[in-house]
Write a protein that holds these residues in place. Sequence first.
Motif, short mmCIF file in Angstrom:
data_model
loop_
_atom_site.label_atom_id
_atom_site.label_comp_id
_atom_site.label_asym_id
_atom_site.label_seq_id
_atom_site.Cartn_x
_atom_site.Cartn_y
_atom_site.Cartn_z
N HIS A 107 0.86 -1.26 -0.02
CA HIS A 107 -0.02 0.00 0.35
C HIS A 107 0.98 1.27 -0.09
CE1 HIS A 107 -2.74 3.27 1.53
NE2 HIS A 107 -3.52 2.46 0.85
N SER A 108 0.42 2.05 -0.63
CA SER A 108 1.36 3.42 -0.76
C SER A 108 1.73 3.97 0.70
CB SER A 108 0.35 4.40 -1.51
OG SER A 108 0.38 5.54 -1.05
N GLU A 109 0.87 3.79 1.64
CA GLU A 109 1.54 4.45 3.03
C GLU A 109 2.70 3.43 3.52
OE1 GLU A 109 -2.54 4.51 4.71
OE2 GLU A 109 -3.01 5.87 3.40
N ARG A 110 2.54 2.10 3.08
CA ARG A 110 3.69 1.26 3.58
C ARG A 110 5.10 1.61 2.51
NH1 ARG A 110 3.26 -0.74 8.15
NH2 ARG A 110 5.42 -1.37 7.59
N ARG A 111 4.77 2.05 1.35
CA ARG A 111 5.88 2.38 0.66
C ARG A 111 6.39 3.70 1.05
NH1 ARG A 111 6.15 -0.68 -4.54
NH2 ARG A 111 4.44 -1.75 -5.00
N HIS A 112 5.43 4.66 1.14
CA HIS A 112 5.81 6.01 1.34
C HIS A 112 6.26 6.64 2.71
CE1 HIS A 112 5.87 6.75 -2.91
NE2 HIS A 112 4.94 6.26 -2.90
N VAL A 113 5.53 5.98 3.74
CA VAL A 113 5.60 6.14 5.09
C VAL A 113 6.67 5.29 5.59
CG1 VAL A 113 4.59 6.72 7.50
CG2 VAL A 113 3.30 7.26 5.22
N PHE A 114 6.61 4.18 5.55
CA PHE A 114 7.42 3.17 6.02
C PHE A 114 8.60 2.66 5.12
CE2 PHE A 114 3.26 2.91 8.17
CZ PHE A 114 3.83 3.18 9.53
N ARG A 115 8.82 3.22 3.97
CA ARG A 115 9.76 3.12 3.10
C ARG A 115 10.08 1.75 2.63
NH1 ARG A 115 10.78 7.51 1.03
NH2 ARG A 115 10.13 9.19 2.68
N GLU A 116 9.17 1.07 2.34
CA GLU A 116 9.18 -0.53 1.61
C GLU A 116 9.29 -0.38 0.40
OE1 GLU A 116 5.90 -3.10 2.41
OE2 GLU A 116 5.71 -2.63 4.65
N THR A 117 10.43 -1.20 -0.10
CA THR A 117 10.86 -1.29 -1.52
C THR A 117 10.20 -2.29 -2.36
OG1 THR A 117 12.43 -2.87 -1.24
CG2 THR A 117 13.26 -0.69 -0.72
N ASP A 118 10.33 -2.15 -3.71
CA ASP A 118 9.51 -3.17 -4.50
C ASP A 118 10.02 -4.65 -4.18
OD1 ASP A 118 8.07 -1.80 -6.12
OD2 ASP A 118 9.68 -0.69 -7.08
N GLU A 119 11.40 -4.82 -3.70
CA GLU A 119 12.17 -6.05 -3.49
C GLU A 119 11.37 -6.57 -2.28
OE1 GLU A 119 13.68 -3.56 -4.41
OE2 GLU A 119 15.20 -3.91 -5.93
N GLU A 120 11.04 -5.68 -1.46
CA GLU A 120 10.34 -6.35 -0.18
C GLU A 120 8.87 -6.85 -0.47
OE1 GLU A 120 12.70 -3.61 3.28
OE2 GLU A 120 10.96 -2.88 2.17
N GLU A 121 8.29 -5.85 -1.40
CA GLU A 121 6.82 -6.23 -1.79
C GLU A 121 7.00 -7.66 -2.60
OE1 GLU A 121 5.61 -4.35 0.05
OE2 GLU A 121 6.07 -2.15 -0.60
N ASN A 122 7.96 -7.69 -3.42
CA ASN A 122 7.93 -9.16 -4.17
C ASN A 122 8.30 -10.36 -3.01
OD1 ASN A 122 10.59 -10.93 -5.70
ND2 ASN A 122 8.45 -10.80 -6.52
#
Length: 262
Positions: free
Chosen positions: A98-113
């Motif tokens: 979710h955008s808030e995970r990516r932008h507030v918590f700095r998750e990366t595409d590799e982690e999402e994968n």
Amino acid sequence: MGKRLYFGSNLKMYKTISQTLDYLKELTERTKDISREEITLFIIPSYTSLEDASRQTDHGLCLLGAQNMGWEETGQYTGEISPLMLNEIGMDLVMVGHSERRHVFRETDEEENRKVKCALEHGMRALLCIGETMEQKEFGISPEILRMQMKIGLHGIDPSFADRIWVAYEPVWSIGVNGIPASAEYAAQMHDVMKDCLKEIFPDAGEQIPCLYGGSVNPGNARELISQKSVDGLFVGRSAWQADKFDALIRDAMEAARAAGK
Ligand code: PGA
């Protein structure tokens, strides 16, 4: 009957356990006459509500999901929740990126994968959220961003899992109180990009993967958004958090989709 439509909501860090249970009870009661051959309904509450929600809810009427998940079964990962724990309480779905995970918590595409892969390997559906920022949109690179997020997020996934993958397009600039909803035309263009990319990643099964639009969906724009050919569902935040309003939005959107020949 038309094609299956998807309607869901992420409750973010709102609603306590009792509020979530009341909401789910009312939502399933209100929507139970709508055939689940026509729609898939899903709700993604906070972690603390999941166990009670799972026990109380008829999963045939409403699928339940977690807002995030660690990608290992066990280990020294303080604060994380593992797929085994979600399996144990009967979770149907894991939302990833979710955008808030990516932008507030700095998750990366590799982690999402890793999370997508892990959810699928543990028998759950994975809802991968993607979307460009306003800056990226202004540079004219939205399609590139979406393709990158999908190609990394879905990298190395066995095509036999494709029937449990869903993708939500949620432009970062459209989400939340300061969000500007995407126009139906723009959403349709981006959904076409997603559909093409999914076919590239999964040549046989890509076409079947549902693509949902999210970001300031409201009673005023739901009809037009869902009427777009490549929009398979609506992923709704604020406008879904009162059961009666969400029920009305779903019925209205269904009617519009059917009128548009979907
Ligand atoms: P919103 O939230 O509908 O309140 O903009 C969407 C989301 O974050 O999924």
